[in-house]
Design a protein around this motif. Structure first.
Motif, PDB file in Angstrom:
ATOM      1  N   ASN A 160     -57.927 -45.685   0.593  1.00 44.55           N
ATOM      2  CA  ASN A 160     -59.224 -46.359   0.610  1.00 44.55           C
ATOM      3  C   ASN A 160     -59.583 -46.810   2.022  1.00 44.55           C
ATOM      4  OD1 ASN A 160     -60.466 -46.422  -2.031  1.00 44.55           O
ATOM      5  ND2 ASN A 160     -58.748 -47.666  -2.704  1.00 44.55           N
ATOM      6  N   GLU A 161     -58.615 -47.410   2.696  1.00 44.76           N
ATOM      7  CA  GLU A 161     -58.854 -47.830   4.080  1.00 44.76           C
ATOM      8  C   GLU A 161     -59.206 -46.638   4.962  1.00 44.76           C
ATOM      9  OE1 GLU A 161     -55.942 -51.563   5.121  1.00 44.76           O
ATOM     10  OE2 GLU A 161     -54.953 -49.683   4.616  1.00 44.76           O
ATOM     11  N   LEU A 162     -58.418 -45.571   4.773  1.00 40.71           N
ATOM     12  CA  LEU A 162     -58.654 -44.384   5.596  1.00 40.71           C
ATOM     13  C   LEU A 162     -60.041 -43.811   5.359  1.00 40.71           C
ATOM     14  CD1 LEU A 162     -57.876 -42.166   7.516  1.00 40.71           C
ATOM     15  CD2 LEU A 162     -56.562 -41.077   5.689  1.00 40.71           C
ATOM     16  N   ALA A 163     -60.434 -43.746   4.082  1.00 41.89           N
ATOM     17  CA  ALA A 163     -61.766 -43.227   3.751  1.00 41.89           C
ATOM     18  C   ALA A 163     -62.844 -44.082   4.417  1.00 41.89           C
ATOM     19  CB  ALA A 163     -61.953 -43.206   2.242  1.00 41.89           C
ATOM     20  N   ALA A 164     -62.650 -45.399   4.353  1.00 41.23           N
ATOM     21  CA  ALA A 164     -63.627 -46.305   4.959  1.00 41.23           C
ATOM     22  C   ALA A 164     -63.690 -46.084   6.467  1.00 41.23           C
ATOM     23  CB  ALA A 164     -63.262 -47.749   4.636  1.00 41.23           C
ATOM     24  N   ALA A 165     -62.495 -45.943   7.083  1.00 47.76           N
ATOM     25  CA  ALA A 165     -62.455 -45.744   8.536  1.00 47.76           C
ATOM     26  C   ALA A 165     -63.148 -44.435   8.927  1.00 47.76           C
ATOM     27  CB  ALA A 165     -61.014 -45.746   9.023  1.00 47.76           C
ATOM     28  N   ALA A 166     -62.968 -43.424   8.089  1.00 47.73           N
ATOM     29  CA  ALA A 166     -63.559 -42.118   8.400  1.00 47.73           C
ATOM     30  C   ALA A 166     -65.021 -42.048   7.973  1.00 47.73           C
ATOM     31  CB  ALA A 166     -62.752 -41.009   7.716  1.00 47.73           C
ATOM     32  N   GLY A 167     -65.472 -43.069   7.243  1.00 50.27           N
ATOM     33  CA  GLY A 167     -66.867 -43.120   6.829  1.00 50.27           C
ATOM     34  C   GLY A 167     -67.215 -42.150   5.714  1.00 50.27           C
ATOM     35  N   ILE A 168     -66.230 -41.815   4.883  1.00 52.91           N
ATOM     36  CA  ILE A 168     -66.485 -40.916   3.754  1.00 52.91           C
ATOM     37  C   ILE A 168     -65.864 -41.508   2.485  1.00 52.91           C
ATOM     38  CG2 ILE A 168     -66.582 -38.825   5.157  1.00 52.91           C
ATOM     39  CD1 ILE A 168     -63.699 -38.280   4.446  1.00 52.91           C
ATOM     40  N   SER A 169     -66.134 -40.898   1.347  1.00 48.88           N
ATOM     41  CA  SER A 169     -65.550 -41.382   0.100  1.00 48.88           C
ATOM     42  C   SER A 169     -64.095 -40.942   0.009  1.00 48.88           C
ATOM     43  CB  SER A 169     -66.312 -40.830  -1.092  1.00 48.88           C
ATOM     44  OG  SER A 169     -66.067 -39.450  -1.221  1.00 48.88           O
ATOM     45  N   LYS A 170     -63.331 -41.672  -0.794  1.00 51.15           N
ATOM     46  CA  LYS A 170     -61.915 -41.313  -0.946  1.00 51.15           C
ATOM     47  C   LYS A 170     -61.763 -39.914  -1.544  1.00 51.15           C
ATOM     48  CE  LYS A 170     -59.396 -43.453  -4.026  1.00 51.15           C
ATOM     49  NZ  LYS A 170     -58.418 -44.287  -4.761  1.00 51.15           N
ATOM     50  N   ALA A 171     -62.645 -39.611  -2.498  1.00 51.05           N
ATOM     51  CA  ALA A 171     -62.555 -38.296  -3.141  1.00 51.05           C
ATOM     52  C   ALA A 171     -62.734 -37.176  -2.127  1.00 51.05           C
ATOM     53  CB  ALA A 171     -63.600 -38.196  -4.238  1.00 51.05           C
ATOM     54  N   LEU A 172     -63.615 -37.388  -1.158  1.00 52.96           N
ATOM     55  CA  LEU A 172     -63.850 -36.337  -0.160  1.00 52.96           C
ATOM     56  C   LEU A 172     -62.629 -36.136   0.731  1.00 52.96           C
ATOM     57  CD1 LEU A 172     -65.814 -34.294   0.923  1.00 52.96           C
ATOM     58  CD2 LEU A 172     -66.831 -36.047   2.364  1.00 52.96           C
ATOM     59  N   LEU A 173     -61.883 -37.207   0.914  1.00 51.37           N
ATOM     60  CA  LEU A 173     -60.640 -37.109   1.678  1.00 51.37           C
ATOM     61  C   LEU A 173     -59.753 -36.017   1.092  1.00 51.37           C
ATOM     62  CD1 LEU A 173     -60.226 -39.017   3.984  1.00 51.37           C
ATOM     63  CD2 LEU A 173     -58.884 -40.504   2.526  1.00 51.37           C
ATOM     64  N   TYR A 174     -59.736 -35.995  -0.231  1.00 47.31           N
ATOM     65  CA  TYR A 174     -58.870 -35.039  -0.933  1.00 47.31           C
ATOM     66  C   TYR A 174     -59.462 -33.632  -0.950  1.00 47.31           C
ATOM     67  CZ  TYR A 174     -55.758 -38.785  -2.275  1.00 47.31           C
ATOM     68  OH  TYR A 174     -54.853 -39.820  -2.236  1.00 47.31           O
ATOM     69  N   HIS A 175     -60.664 -33.523  -0.449  1.00 43.63           N
ATOM     70  CA  HIS A 175     -61.238 -32.192  -0.255  1.00 43.63           C
ATOM     71  C   HIS A 175     -60.695 -31.583   1.039  1.00 43.63           C
ATOM     72  CE1 HIS A 175     -64.137 -28.950  -0.453  1.00 43.63           C
ATOM     73  NE2 HIS A 175     -64.576 -29.257   0.751  1.00 43.63           N
ATOM     74  N   TYR A 176     -60.389 -32.424   1.992  1.00 41.73           N
ATOM     75  CA  TYR A 176     -59.916 -31.934   3.289  1.00 41.73           C
ATOM     76  C   TYR A 176     -58.391 -31.909   3.414  1.00 41.73           C
ATOM     77  CZ  TYR A 176     -64.690 -31.971   4.971  1.00 41.73           C
ATOM     78  OH  TYR A 176     -66.018 -31.710   5.135  1.00 41.73           O
ATOM     79  N   TYR A 177     -57.712 -32.802   2.684  1.00 35.90           N
ATOM     80  CA  TYR A 177     -56.246 -32.800   2.686  1.00 35.90           C
ATOM     81  C   TYR A 177     -55.728 -32.932   1.268  1.00 35.90           C
ATOM     82  CZ  TYR A 177     -56.123 -32.996   7.731  1.00 35.90           C
ATOM     83  OH  TYR A 177     -56.262 -32.696   9.058  1.00 35.90           O
ATOM     84  N   GLU A 178     -54.651 -32.220   1.001  1.00 32.94           N
ATOM     85  CA  GLU A 178     -54.109 -32.167  -0.356  1.00 32.94           C
ATOM     86  C   GLU A 178     -53.725 -33.562  -0.863  1.00 32.94           C
ATOM     87  OE1 GLU A 178     -50.885 -29.359  -0.660  1.00 32.94           O
ATOM     88  OE2 GLU A 178     -50.390 -30.053  -2.699  1.00 32.94           O
ATOM     89  N   ASP A 179     -53.003 -34.305  -0.047  1.00 37.08           N
ATOM     90  CA  ASP A 179     -52.639 -35.671  -0.418  1.00 37.08           C
ATOM     91  C   ASP A 179     -52.291 -36.473   0.828  1.00 37.08           C
ATOM     92  OD1 ASP A 179     -50.099 -34.810   0.289  1.00 37.08           O
ATOM     93  OD2 ASP A 179     -49.529 -34.384  -1.792  1.00 37.08           O
ATOM     94  N   LYS A 180     -51.937 -37.722   0.643  1.00 36.43           N
ATOM     95  CA  LYS A 180     -51.638 -38.607   1.763  1.00 36.43           C
ATOM     96  C   LYS A 180     -50.478 -38.062   2.602  1.00 36.43           C
ATOM     97  CE  LYS A 180     -50.480 -43.487   2.615  1.00 36.43           C
ATOM     98  NZ  LYS A 180     -49.843 -44.692   2.039  1.00 36.43           N
ATOM     99  N   TYR A 181     -49.489 -37.566   1.893  1.00 35.50           N
ATOM    100  CA  TYR A 181     -48.282 -37.083   2.560  1.00 35.50           C
ATOM    101  C   TYR A 181     -48.574 -35.956   3.556  1.00 35.50           C
ATOM    102  CZ  TYR A 181     -43.585 -35.233   3.178  1.00 35.50           C
ATOM    103  OH  TYR A 181     -42.416 -34.785   3.719  1.00 35.50           O
TER     104      TYR A 181
END
Lengths: 205, 205
Positions: B35-56
């Motif tokens: 959630n923090e990362l998504a906020a920092a990147a200015g996108i939704s958390k779900a979109l994060l998972y569009h660009y990377y498979e998972d946190k790891y």
DNA sequence: TTTATTCTTGACCAAACGGTCAGTCAATTA
DNA sequence: TAATTGACTGACCGTTTGGTCAAGAATAAA
């Protein structure tokens, strides 16, 4: 009619702190759960909260306890009357010794200090600074020229980098033991200081 | 009839990785939430998972990308024909430069590598070892006596400790800049090596 | 224009988190 | 021995975690 704390209370508290230091060191403060810690200490999670107010207080106790021991160590060496280079050598040897002894606590101090509140962080960093200053002073006593250009503190920090990092790769039982490492680091530092002194004097001409 | 990936895809991926590196560096891998990362990147958390498979996978990408750049750097310096001490000096200077440039990535490599799976950790540690070996070799080329007692690698590790730690305390804008630091470290190392060489030769008599 | 696919989101999920609580039991002391 | 408190636990709480999903908007190829 009351009933005092058990005689074992401080020992138990200390035992928990020891487990916490080991876990925080290897998995990080946020990466360690209170359930894991309780399991490692062989007690229930609820009992953990009987000995420490919360997770955060464990971190404070580990960090502050360790920096206080380092401060005491510095004062101990400072109290002994001896020549400048001998004192620097003694200081280095005692630090390597202490880090080897309190490996986990030291790792927590360097890697998890960032999870402290501003207040606690500032208080502990202030104590760290007095230790660094003592080292810088010991360096300047051996090579007064270094104090002129005010690079004793950066040089002290280079030293701390060497020995902080040392405990991430050094394992006893290899070709070198702690005494060898202590001697190696000491020679390396003494030689490095001499060279830097020469280089800075050349710069000033 | 299909629709290819957007042209911006790699840049966006890179931007996310940059934010992740900064957050992991300052709050640790387990201490950083998606959630923090998504906020920092200015996108939704779900979109994060569009660009990377998972946190790891973010952690792997940061660590591996950085060590690969360091490996490339070592090979670049190795390819240039030059005298032993000049090569060591060049190597040190280039490393300080690279660390300064990729501060966050480097901090993640040294502090969060422990959160990797066994497989990934071993692969990345193997790459690290080749970098350390290259440094040890450069040291041995300047002071062949150190290779006889096989202490080039510990000495290389002392060097890495200095510069790894450097970026926890050094801030640009103070009395020293990166060039000064690079020179200071280089002189310190060169002097230290000379002294250690002398000490080990004395031991062997 | 149609169509397939990417880009993007808010709502959602099970699991794990730090922490609490009511209550049992044993020790101390009056 | 009766009262009081410390030592201790399993069950539980609200919140946050990493991650998913259905669905809409945008876009590029056919």
């Amino acid at each position: 009619m009351p009933r005092g704390r058990a005689a074992r209370f401080p020992q138990q508290q200390q035992a928990i702190l020891q487990h916490a230091a080991r876990l925080f060191a290897s998995r990080g403060f946020p990466g360690t759960s209170m359930n894991e810690l309780a399991a490692a200490a062989g007690i229930s999670k609820a009992l953990l909260y009987h000995y420490y107010e919360d997770k955060y207080q464990l971190l404070v106790a580990i960090a502050e306890g360790h920096i206080d021991r380092l401060t005491a160590l510095v004062e101990e060496v400072h109290a002994q009357p001896q020549a400048a280079e001998a004192r620097l050598r003694r200081l280095i040897a005692r630090f390597v010794e202490e880090y080897a002894h309190a490996h986990a606590h030291h790792q927590v101090l360097v890697q998890d200090i960032k999870y402290l509140d501003d207040d606690d962080e500032q208080r502990i960093r202030a104590k760290e600074r007095t230790v660094v200053s003592a080292f810088a002073q010991a360096i300047a006593a051996v090579h007064p020229a270094l104090a002129v250009t005010k690079i004793e503190k950066p040089l002290a920090m280079l030293f701390f980098g060497m020995i902080n990092w040392m405990f991430t790769w050094f394992r006893e039982g290899g070709a070198l033991d702690y005494d060898d490492m202590s001697r190696l680091v000491t020679d390396f530092v003494i030689g490095g200081l001499q060279r830097v002194e020469g280089a800075t004097e050349a710069d000033q001409e």
